[in-house]
Scaffold this motif. Structure first.
Motif, short mmCIF file in Angstrom:
data_model
loop_
_atom_site.label_atom_id
_atom_site.label_comp_id
_atom_site.label_asym_id
_atom_site.label_seq_id
_atom_site.Cartn_x
_atom_site.Cartn_y
_atom_site.Cartn_z
N PRO A 80 4.15 14.60 -11.27
CA PRO A 80 4.71 15.92 -11.00
C PRO A 80 4.39 16.37 -9.58
O PRO A 80 3.44 15.88 -8.96
N ARG A 81 5.16 17.30 -9.09
CA ARG A 81 4.88 17.87 -7.77
C ARG A 81 3.58 18.66 -7.82
O ARG A 81 3.23 19.25 -8.83
N GLY A 82 2.89 18.68 -6.70
CA GLY A 82 1.65 19.42 -6.61
C GLY A 82 0.51 18.52 -6.18
O GLY A 82 0.65 17.29 -6.07
N PRO A 83 -0.68 19.10 -5.95
CA PRO A 83 -1.81 18.33 -5.42
C PRO A 83 -2.58 17.56 -6.47
O PRO A 83 -3.46 16.78 -6.15
N GLY A 84 -2.30 17.76 -7.75
CA GLY A 84 -3.11 17.14 -8.80
C GLY A 84 -2.88 15.65 -8.95
O GLY A 84 -1.84 15.11 -8.57
N ASP A 85 -3.88 14.96 -9.52
CA ASP A 85 -3.78 13.53 -9.81
C ASP A 85 -3.05 13.33 -11.14
O ASP A 85 -2.90 14.27 -11.92
N PRO A 86 -2.60 12.10 -11.41
CA PRO A 86 -2.03 11.82 -12.73
C PRO A 86 -3.04 12.13 -13.84
O PRO A 86 -4.25 11.98 -13.66
N GLU A 87 -2.53 12.55 -14.98
CA GLU A 87 -3.39 12.84 -16.14
C GLU A 87 -3.63 11.54 -16.89
O GLU A 87 -3.10 11.31 -17.97
N GLU A 88 -4.44 10.67 -16.31
CA GLU A 88 -4.64 9.33 -16.86
C GLU A 88 -5.26 9.39 -18.25
O GLU A 88 -6.24 10.10 -18.50
N ILE A 96 -1.58 6.43 -13.41
CA ILE A 96 -2.81 5.75 -13.02
C ILE A 96 -3.41 6.49 -11.83
O ILE A 96 -2.76 6.66 -10.80
N ILE A 97 -4.64 6.93 -11.97
CA ILE A 97 -5.32 7.61 -10.87
C ILE A 97 -5.64 6.61 -9.77
O ILE A 97 -6.19 5.53 -10.04
N ASP A 98 -5.32 6.94 -8.54
CA ASP A 98 -5.70 6.14 -7.38
C ASP A 98 -5.83 7.09 -6.21
O ASP A 98 -4.83 7.56 -5.67
N ARG A 99 -7.06 7.35 -5.79
CA ARG A 99 -7.28 8.33 -4.74
C ARG A 99 -7.15 7.75 -3.35
O ARG A 99 -7.53 8.37 -2.38
N ASN A 100 -6.62 6.52 -3.28
CA ASN A 100 -6.15 6.01 -1.99
C ASN A 100 -4.72 6.48 -1.77
O ASN A 100 -4.08 6.13 -0.79
N LEU A 101 -4.22 7.28 -2.73
CA LEU A 101 -2.88 7.88 -2.66
C LEU A 101 -1.80 6.81 -2.55
O LEU A 101 -0.77 7.02 -1.90
N GLY A 102 -2.05 5.70 -3.20
CA GLY A 102 -1.06 4.63 -3.23
C GLY A 102 -0.96 4.07 -4.62
O GLY A 102 -1.04 4.80 -5.60
N CYS A 103 -0.82 2.75 -4.72
CA CYS A 103 -0.72 2.08 -6.02
C CYS A 103 -1.92 1.17 -6.21
O CYS A 103 -2.48 0.65 -5.24
N PRO A 104 -2.33 0.95 -7.45
CA PRO A 104 -3.42 0.01 -7.71
C PRO A 104 -2.99 -1.41 -7.38
O PRO A 104 -1.81 -1.69 -7.22
N SER A 105 -3.96 -2.30 -7.28
CA SER A 105 -3.65 -3.70 -7.02
C SER A 105 -4.05 -4.53 -8.24
O SER A 105 -4.86 -4.10 -9.07
N VAL A 106 -3.48 -5.72 -8.35
CA VAL A 106 -3.76 -6.61 -9.48
C VAL A 106 -4.97 -7.48 -9.13
O VAL A 106 -4.95 -8.23 -8.17
N ALA A 107 -6.03 -7.35 -9.95
CA ALA A 107 -7.24 -8.13 -9.72
C ALA A 107 -7.22 -9.44 -10.50
O ALA A 107 -7.86 -10.40 -10.11
#
Length: 311
Positions: A80-88, A96-107
């Motif tokens: 959703p629009r706004g400053p909040g993170d996803p409600e994981e 998925i929460i990622d505070r690098n403001l991008g996408c997670p990577s596959v480990a």
């Protein structure tokens, strides 16, 4: 030279220099200046094949810098629009929460199980969170595996920090904090990081803290422990410190040394002081699990039989 010192030097040159520099630093920070610090570069997209089709994450200008998750071409989640993170939550459809403001990577990946790593704090802190995404479910789920101080490597030595995957499950060894599902009830709100090891069994769908389970002797980490049910000498495989013929006091002391989450004073038969049977938790298998059942006879421990572990 840190930012505050840089500002101090500029201000010594006069108010006009200070006023000019502050917006410049603010612009650098807003433009992702911290991305220059050590750590994975922010990923605007991620794609991985699953049994249900291609799983995609996108967080770019094209998505208005909001996270969008798709599976087999269908949109699962849009931030959703706004400053909040996803409600994981434990469902992938909640983001998925990622505070690098991008996408997670596959480990790592095995069948329909995908291990994801992502920043749980801004990248300069190096705090990496690990998730197991299960695409074998009708509705893909997320399982928290823990939080590590930095990314864990892939190693061939099971004693080292790292991620280990096979057809039966995974083991993650890292320095950090346990997932909430495995954290002790009396754990402080901000527990200190420590060396951790968690095991997830694909067949059992169970997450275990390896540090609170007693390792079997001569049984490999991913060994097939079914043979224990027919073992001619099951006593041979007992954990160190647990002895047949030991008294109740000695048995309970051995259990407590391992920090087992199964309270020895809360057995099916009542208090360990009076219970005729004692179930000993054992870890080490990711393909299935068996649990030896022991019995006290005249207050001395003896092996009775092996039972299948049920969840």
């Amino acid at each position: 030279m840190n930012c505050d010192r840089l500002l101090d030097v500029a201000c010594e040159a006069g108010p006009s220099s200070c006023q000019r520099l502050r917006p410049t630093l603010a612009a650098l920070l807003a433009a992702g200046w911290f991305a220059a610090l050590p750590g994975p570069v922010m990923a605007e997209s991620m794609r991985v094949d699953t049994p249900k089709g291609v799983f995609e994450c996108e967080n770019s200008m094209e998505t208005d810098n909001r996270q969008v998750l798709r599976l087999n071409g269908q949109e699962l989640y849009r931030q959703p629009r706004g400053p909040g993170d996803p409600e994981e939550t434990d469902l992938l459809k909640d983001g998925i929460i990622d505070r690098n403001l991008g996408c997670p990577s596959v480990a790592g990946q095995r069948g329909g199980y995908i291990v994801l790593e992502r920043y749980l704090q801004p990248p300069q802190y190096g705090v990496i969170g690990y998730l197991l995404a299960d695409f074998n479910q009708d509705e893909p789920t997320l399982i928290d595996l823990g939080t590590s101080d930095g990314a864990v490597p892939k190693s061939d030595n099971p004693k080292d920090h790292g991620l280990y995957l096979n057809d039966g499950g995974l083991v993650l060894r890292y320095h950090g904090t346990l997932p909430d599902a495995l954290a002790p009830e009396n754990q402080p709100d901000d527990p200190p990081p420590a060396d951790r090891a968690v095991l997830y069994s694909f067949s059992l769908g169970a997450l275990q803290n390896l540090d609170t389970c007693m390792p079997l002797k001569d049984v490999p980490l991913f060994g097939d422990m079914a043979f224990l049910a027919k073992a001619a000498d099951p006593i041979h495989y007992l954990p160190a410190g647990l002895k047949i013929g030991a008294s109740r006091t000695e048995t309970v002391a051995a259990l407590r040394r391992y920090g087992t989450p199964y309270d020895p004073d809360d057995t099916d038969g009542g208090s360990v002081k009076t219970a005729p049977q004692l179930v000993i938790p054992l870890c080490g298998d990711a393909n299935g699990a068996v649990m030896p059942l022991f019995q006290f006879e005249k207050d001395r421990l003896k092996a009775v039989r092996f039972e299948a572990l049920e969840f």
